[in-house]
Design an enzyme around this catalytic site. Structure first.
Site, short mmCIF file in Angstrom:
data_model
loop_
_atom_site.label_atom_id
_atom_site.label_comp_id
_atom_site.label_asym_id
_atom_site.label_seq_id
_atom_site.Cartn_x
_atom_site.Cartn_y
_atom_site.Cartn_z
N ALA A 15 0.88 -1.17 0.00
CA ALA A 15 0.00 0.00 0.00
C ALA A 15 0.92 1.23 0.00
O ALA A 15 2.15 1.09 -0.01
CB ALA A 15 -0.91 -0.02 1.22
N SER A 133 5.10 6.52 12.67
CA SER A 133 4.22 7.70 12.59
C SER A 133 4.78 8.70 11.59
O SER A 133 5.98 8.79 11.38
CB SER A 133 4.10 8.37 13.97
OG SER A 133 3.25 9.50 13.87
N LYS A 187 3.47 3.91 20.70
CA LYS A 187 2.75 4.43 19.52
C LYS A 187 1.28 4.66 19.86
O LYS A 187 0.67 5.64 19.43
CB LYS A 187 2.88 3.45 18.34
CG LYS A 187 2.07 3.82 17.09
CD LYS A 187 2.46 5.19 16.54
CE LYS A 187 1.97 5.50 15.14
NZ LYS A 187 0.61 5.28 14.78
N HIS A 190 1.12 7.77 21.82
CA HIS A 190 1.34 8.85 20.84
C HIS A 190 0.03 9.21 20.15
O HIS A 190 -0.34 10.38 20.03
CB HIS A 190 2.39 8.40 19.82
CG HIS A 190 2.41 9.17 18.53
ND1 HIS A 190 1.44 9.03 17.55
CD2 HIS A 190 3.26 10.11 18.06
CE1 HIS A 190 1.70 9.84 16.54
NE2 HIS A 190 2.80 10.50 16.82
N ASN A 191 -0.70 8.19 19.70
CA ASN A 191 -1.96 8.43 19.00
C ASN A 191 -3.00 9.04 19.93
O ASN A 191 -3.80 9.88 19.53
CB ASN A 191 -2.49 7.14 18.38
CG ASN A 191 -1.73 6.76 17.13
OD1 ASN A 191 -0.59 7.16 16.93
ND2 ASN A 191 -2.33 5.95 16.28
N GLU A 194 -2.18 12.58 20.28
CA GLU A 194 -2.60 13.21 19.02
C GLU A 194 -4.09 13.55 19.08
O GLU A 194 -4.50 14.66 18.68
CB GLU A 194 -2.31 12.24 17.86
CG GLU A 194 -2.65 12.73 16.49
CD GLU A 194 -2.44 11.61 15.46
OE1 GLU A 194 -3.37 11.36 14.66
OE2 GLU A 194 -1.35 10.99 15.45
#
Length: 492
Positions: A15, A133, A187, A190-191, A194
């Site tokens: 992808a 990220s 992570k 982190h999200n 965010e």
């Protein structure tokens, strides 16, 4: 089947993120082998995006893919989280040997990564779960990478990972995070952060729009100005650009977008994990709930006709108000990161991980969605004191939160009087006030629990006596009608 081992690294999943990461790795002079379950995609990629890269090699079967890699083989998957990761691991296993390395670069839930690290270690395979990220552009030109898992793998992947990662002050935004699922855990947080940052920015936008009556262009100018100071960050920068973007008819496109937000789950995972660990990560929780509330678009439309409230009416100095709003956003952001690092520290204790705290802040300084100047100060705080109990105890952030406090309180109180919802601003301030309060009203709560369920309570040390010994579970017969037996198992 005999294949010459030419590849320094292999990547499964073509992808956009996978293709971009492959070209990034190739740009750094490594030979990379590409594979995709739909094999036709490999040829399309080699004939188009990758045609200028002699060091990108294709494979048309899993066996060919693995045999083209030098030992110890370094295989990274960029596939959908969940069952597809396990399916690919099972497809890889017949062809790899002890000492080979499998890396999951998707948004896997950290318990899955912990399970896979342990299971593969028993087979002699070194498993790494890495947070990635920065989106498509980050993957192409330098992402933030957060690897964790089997630490034996790190010396073999360090050079490639740190070469392709974003750089901040010449330091790579990539370092070893910790054991088992630690990379994916960081992570996840982190999200979650965010989510919080985006919600705070949306609330500032709403206050300016409804409270001050500013146009999209005027708000864009405010964000542009803020991006020159303490709030300098990727999200402030893109907000400036979004507010400046006009549709074909010359009006701001943002005002035409349906106000119903979705979520992929990582913010929710952070909030759930905070509850599981008993950590008050309130801002991320409110950011998730704000998205849930936004999705009730039809219901909110009906409520708007039935439920009254005040209309904003601004009186005063707009410039001063905007300076206060900037400080409110800065203070709330500090609280969000303080909560996030509290959660990470607690997780390290709960899951027995050795975490690299200064490097976590460094990893977020560049390449990722929450990258900001502000993270340099967090890196500095944890480098000065790796055992820092709370970010607010660092001199820099302690001073910043005190300087911001007057404006922060003014913004939250004015928004409440105007009827403009500020769940993230408000919860940040409430958490701050709760955290700095030596005696909270939880004493009454404990008395209530003991009254209705005999759940017992502990006495304050200064009030300890023979009747109520310090450190002991005490129960009182509050009415004279109940018994003296305390509850031992039921929690409420």
């Amino acid at each position: 089947m005999t294949e010459k081992a030419v590849g320094d690294f292999g990547l499964i999943g073509l992808a956009v993120m996978g293709q971009n990461l492959i070209m990034n790795i190739a740009d750094h002079k490594f030979t990379i082998v590409a594979f995709n379950r739909t094999v036709a995609k490999v040829d399309r990629f080699l004939e188009n995006e990758a045609k200028e890269y002699p060091n990108i090699v294709g494979a048309h079967s899993m066996e060919e893919f693995v045999l083209k890699l030098k030992k110890p083989r370094r295989i990274m998957m960029l596939v959908m989280a969940g069952k597809p990761v396990d399916d690919f691991i099972n497809a890889i296993l017949p062809f790899v040997e002890k000492g080979d390395i499998i890396i999951d670069g998707g948004n896997s839930h950290f318990p899955d990564t912990t399970r896979r690290t342990k299971a593969l270690a028993e087979k002699g395979i070194r498993f790494v779960g890495t947070g990635v990220s920065g989106g498509e552009e980050g993957a192409r030109y330098g992402p933030s990478l957060m690897p964790g898992g089997n630490e034996e793998a790190w010396p073999y992947i360090k050079e490639i990972f740190q070469s392709i990662a974003a750089k901040s002050d010449d330091e790579p935004c990539c370092d070893w995070v910790g054991d088992e699922g630690a990379g994916h855990y960081v992570k996840m947080v982190h999200n979650g952060i965010e989510y919080g940052d985006m919600q705070l920015i949306c609330e500032a936008y709403d206050i300016m729009k409804r409270g001050l009556g500013l146009s999209a262009k005027e708000m864009s100018d405010v964000f542009a100005e803020w991006n020159k100071g303490v709030l300098d960050s990727f999200l402030i920068e893109i907000t400036r650009d979004v507010l400046r973007f006009n549709d074909d008819d010359g009006t701001p496109l943002v005002e035409k977008i349906l106000d119903s937000a979705g979520q992929k789950g990582t913010g929710k995972w952070t909030a759930i994990n905070a509850l599981d660990l008993g950590m008050p990560v309130t801002l991320i929780g409110e950011a998730v709930f704000a998205r849930c509330l936004s999705s009730l678009k039809q219901e909110r439309g009906r409520a708007a006709k039935l439920l009254g409230g005040p209309e904003p009416e601004f009186k005063g100095d707009k410039k001063e108000f905007l300076a206060d709003l900037e400080q409110a956003l800065y203070a709330s952001k500090i609280i969000s990161y303080a909560q996030g690092f509290m959660l990470i520290q607690n997780a390290a204790k709960e899951y027995h991980w050795k975490l690299n705290k200064p490097s976590i802040a460094l990893m977020w300084r560049g390449g990722c969605i929450i990258r900001s100047v502000f993270l340099k100060d967090i890196t500095s705080a944890y480098r000065k004191n790796p055992d820092l109990e709370n970010l607010l105890f660092d001199d820099f952030f302690n001073k910043a939160i005190h300087n911001a406090q007057k404006g922060w309180r003014d913004i939250v109180s004015k928004s409440a009087l105007w009827g403009v919802p500020t769940p993230a601003f408000s919860t940040a301030l409430s958490w701050y006030d709760g955290y700095r309060t030596k005696d909270l009203p939880a004493n009454l709560l404990q008395a209530q629990r003991d009254y209705f369920g005999a759940h017992t309570f502990k006495i304050k040390p200064e009030h300890a006596s023979e009747k109520y010994p310090e450190g002991k579970d005490n129960h009182v017969n509050w009415t004279g009608r109940g018994g003296d037996v305390s509850a031992s198992t039921y929690q409420a």
